[in-house]
Structures are given as C-alpha cells and as structure tokens.
Write an enzyme that holds these catalytic residues in place. Structure first.
Site, PDB file in Angstrom:
ATOM      1  N   ASP A  32       0.823  -1.214   0.000  1.00  0.00           N
ATOM      2  CA  ASP A  32       0.000   0.000   0.000  1.00  0.00           C
ATOM      3  C   ASP A  32       0.859   1.268   0.000  1.00  0.00           C
ATOM      4  O   ASP A  32       1.944   1.287   0.570  1.00  0.00           O
ATOM      5  CB  ASP A  32      -0.923  -0.016   1.228  1.00  0.00           C
ATOM      6  CG  ASP A  32      -2.080   0.958   1.085  1.00  0.00           C
ATOM      7  OD1 ASP A  32      -2.328   1.430  -0.034  1.00  0.00           O
ATOM      8  OD2 ASP A  32      -2.737   1.245   2.104  1.00  0.00           O
ATOM      9  N   ASN A  80     -11.153  -1.937  -5.344  1.00  0.00           N
ATOM     10  CA  ASN A  80     -10.344  -1.006  -6.153  1.00  0.00           C
ATOM     11  C   ASN A  80     -11.021  -0.602  -7.464  1.00  0.00           C
ATOM     12  O   ASN A  80     -10.591   0.363  -8.114  1.00  0.00           O
ATOM     13  CB  ASN A  80      -8.942  -1.577  -6.427  1.00  0.00           C
ATOM     14  CG  ASN A  80      -8.046  -1.572  -5.203  1.00  0.00           C
ATOM     15  OD1 ASN A  80      -7.198  -2.447  -5.029  1.00  0.00           O
ATOM     16  ND2 ASN A  80      -8.212  -0.591  -4.322  1.00  0.00           N
TER      17      ASN A  80
END
Ligand code: IPE
Ligand code: IPE
Ligand code: MG
Length: 267
Positions: A32, A80
């Site tokens: 991330d 996402n």
C-alpha cells in the site's frame, strides 16, 4: 546481492539477527502507498504503481533467498474498481506488461505463479497472459508466488458458503460435515499453508478485505514506509520483528509446558 550484505545504518549485519530455522514459510503483503508516494513527489499516481513493481521484484527475490516458500501479495482488491477508470485501466495494463516481461525470469527461478481472485471482469488479453503464465510455471516447486487480483476476503468466504450449501442441498454432503477442514478445502488458497506473517506498508492498520479467513492467526507487521520505498532491508526487519513474537495461539506459552496445576503450586 547475498543475505550477508544486508548491513544496517549502524553497520550491524541484519541477516545475523535472523534465525534461519524460524523463517516464516508464507508471507502475505498488502502493498500500500503507491499513490501517496507519487503525489508526495508531485507525480501522477501511475508513477507510484510503476515504482511499486520494482519493490515487488526485490521482495520476491529477497523472500526466496531468505528461505520462505510462499509469497502472497495484494495487487488489486474487489473495492479497487471504485477508483477512477483511468487508474483502473492503467493498473490492468501494468499487470499485463509486467507479467509478460517477467514471466520467463520467474519460470527460470523455478517459481510457480498463481492468481487468486475473480478474473472474469478482466479483459481477454490479461486473462490469456495469466493463464499461460500459470500453465508455464505450474510444475515449478521451489517457490509459490500468489498474486491476489480482484480479490476480496468476504466474497471468497461467501462463495465457499454457497458452494457448500449447494452440495448439501444436492445431498453430496451432510450439513454436519461442514467443518473448518472442508471449508478450507474450498477456498481459493486451498492446499496453501496460512501466512505466518502479514506485512502492510504505508502505516495503515487495517486488513482491507484481504485473506480474512487465512489471516486468523498471522502476526501483523505494519511499516510506515510507502510501498515504493520498502526494500529488502525493511523486509528483513519485519522478519526479525516476527521472530521476536510470542505466538501463543490462545495458549499460555509463558508457562513453558508446565501444567496449570504445576504453576499454581509453584506460585
Ligand atoms: C496500493 O497503493 C496499490 C493498489 C491498491 C493497486 P495505492 O494505490 O492504494 O496507494 P495509496 O494508498 O493511494 O497511496
Ligand atoms: C488495499 O489497499 C488493496 C491493495 C493493496 C491492492 P487500498 O489502498 O485499496 O486499501 P484502503 O482503501 O486503504 O483500505
Ligand atoms: Mg492505498
């Protein structure tokens, strides 16, 4: 670069701190912080994703060299898709390009690559590259590299529940036969040992729908570094930290195998 050369800033050899007998077999990573890395440098988010690929290549090599057997990375979550279409398309193209460029090297390293997630919404071109990469490497047994794409832990669990409900409805199994082992055997990670260690970069302290079942007893290591800044040295730091943990699995390890009664008498 060999493990021996991983020297930290104080000139300590980090690899000496690692007990080679207790290296985690399976490490999972939530990669991330790509977007923030780029934004901080005044660059488009896509630059962060590109740089993130270099980090991934470094960590894949490092984990193998260290003696891990499985690396599972979160590359694209079911959530996402809510990102701007331009970023989603960029990521899809990046997956295709990287896979095409890297698959021969991965194969030469005797690494097996496996994609975990619902591949159906992806374009045919990517699906073809994925399936040829998986079949090219399917007999490799040195190392397993799992890439989670369009993966969601809850979706995976719901699918297993539905499958078992259908099997039960058709009489193939009895409801009483549904147990952890049977449930496990229907997961996308079927046959793969649960990760001993989960690493998440960028300082976020959440699972974001990653491997909800499989991470039940994993040790969690959060790095404040953004994924493009993460590297082999930081990975080894995570391993050293993991090795300092007391994994009790609900027991009372500090009693050192003494029974509860023994400990009561001696106190
Ligand atoms: C991780 O980095 C990569 C993917 C989720 C594909 P992000 O893109 O989430 O980067 P941040 O968290 O916005 O900085
Ligand atoms: C998790 O990161 C998914 C991947 C790394 C692929 P996100 O950036 O999507 O997670 P949130 O939005 O911070 O929870
Ligand atoms: Mg993020």
């Amino acid at each position: 670069m060999g493990l021996e050369k991983i020297i930290d800033k104080k000139n300590n050899d980090l690899s000496k701190k690692i007990d080679k007998q207790r290296v985690p077999e399976h490490v999972a990573i939530i990669m991330d912080g790509n977007g923030r890395w780029a934004t901080k440098k005044g660059l488009p988010r896509s630059f962060g994703h590109n740089k993130g690929v270099s980090t991934l290549k470094e960590i894949l090599k490092a984990s193998k060299r260290l003696g891990c057997k499985v690396l599972t990375v979160y590359a694209f979550s079911t959530e996402n898709w809510t990102r701007p279409r331009k970023e989603v398309n960029f990521l899809i193209n990046l997956f295709s390009d990287v896979l095409q460029n890297e698959i021969n090297g991965i194969h030469e390293e005797s690494t097996k690559i496996k994609f975990i997630g619902d591949l159906s919404p992806f374009p045919e071109t990517l699906k073809k590259i994925i399936s040829s990469s998986e079949s090219l490497t399917k007999k490799n047994n040195e190392f397993l590299f799992n890439v989670c794409v369009n993966y969601g832990g809850r979706q995976e669990i719901v699918k297993v529940a539905r499958k078992l409900a259908l099997k039960s409805f058709s009489g193939e199994i009895k409801p009483s036969e549904v147990d952890e082992e049977l449930f496990n055997s229907e997961l996308l990670t079927q046959g793969i040992k649960d990760p001993e260690l989960l690493i998440r970069t960028s300082g976020e302290k959440r699972l974001s729908n990653f491997l909800l079942w499989q991470l039940a007893y994993s040790e969690i290591y959060i790095s404040d570094l953004l994924w493009p800044d993460f590297n082999e040295y930081e990975f080894l730091k995570a391993i050293v930290d993991y090795q300092s943990r007391n994994r009790r699995f609900g027991g009372i390890e500090s009693l050192n195998n003494k029974s509860f009664e023994d400990s009561q008498h001696s106190s």
